[in-house]
Design an enzyme around this catalytic site. Structure first.
Site, PDB file in Angstrom:
ATOM      1  CB  SER A  66      -0.868   0.001   1.273  1.00 24.57           C
ATOM      2  OG  SER A  66      -1.476   1.261   1.483  1.00 24.57           O
ATOM      3  CE1 TYR A  79      -4.779  -1.690   4.901  1.00 22.66           C
ATOM      4  CE2 TYR A  79      -3.270   0.082   4.316  1.00 22.66           C
ATOM      5  CZ  TYR A  79      -4.167  -0.893   3.939  1.00 22.66           C
ATOM      6  OH  TYR A  79      -4.463  -1.074   2.608  1.00 22.66           O
TER       7      TYR A  79
END
Length: 198
Positions: A66, A79
């Site tokens: 990401s 995350y």
């Protein structure tokens, strides 16, 4: 897959969930849930498919990190940790595959905002200022890249055997900002988060 297709040549490990919570109050349950999907999903998929890719004589592993695997964002500690882990895991795999000199390779993918339901389905801590239904609407507004466009960019990266693929214009911005001195971009994040909380 081998039984049905005869061989495997491409595995795309793309699974993602989100937790929005400060590290100080994030539950172990939420952290383990996220890591189990976002990091261990990649590990399990890679481990299961890699021998078959090698048996096929050529192949490619695509692991989705990401933009949050390029720089840390407040309230996204779990995350960030998972996506940084995917990045380093896949970078290491790429080096090892290059050392072997075979026809199997891999690419780390860093998507920016992709029009998916990840923000709407996130687990959110009440203590995270400004995060609620508004967060999901803001994500939807900012996420400019469609899943179809992202998929095409990923396939292009595979065809060109790229080590990393930045998906979407915002991913390029994150990549540039991540190259700044850590104190510079982190102070900007602190100030921006404080302003938003007020």
């Amino acid at each position: 897959v081998v039984a049905e297709q005869g061989q495997e040549n491409l595995i795309v490990n793309n699974a993602g969930v989100a937790v929005a919570a400060p590290i100080s109050t994030m539950s172990y349950e939420d952290l383990e849930w996220l890591m189990g999907i976002n990091f261990w999903g990649v590990v399990h998929g890679t481990t299961a498919f890699l021998p078959h890719l090698k048996d096929a004589g050529e192949g490619h592993v695509v692991n989705l990190s990401s933009v949050f695997g390029l720089m840390a964002i407040p309230s996204q500690g779990a995350y960030n940790a998972a996506k940084f882990a995917v990045r380093s895991y896949t970078d290491c795999l790429r080096i090892e595959l290059d050392i072997e000199g075979g026809a199997v390779s891999c690419t780390t993918v860093h998507p920016g905002g992709i029009k998916t339901a990840i923000a709407r389905n996130a687990r959110m801590d009440e203590s995270v200022a400004g995060l609620s239904g508004d967060h999901a609407r803001e994500f939807d507004r900012l996420a400019r890249t469609t899943p179809e466009k992202a998929a095409q960019q990923i396939l292009t990266a595979v065809a060109r055997n790229r080590r990393r693929a930045l998906i979407g214009p915002d991913a390029k911005v994150f990549d540039l900002v991540s190259r700044l001195p850590a104190g510079l971009y982190q102070r900007a994040l602190v100030q921006g988060t404080r302003r938003r909380a007020r």
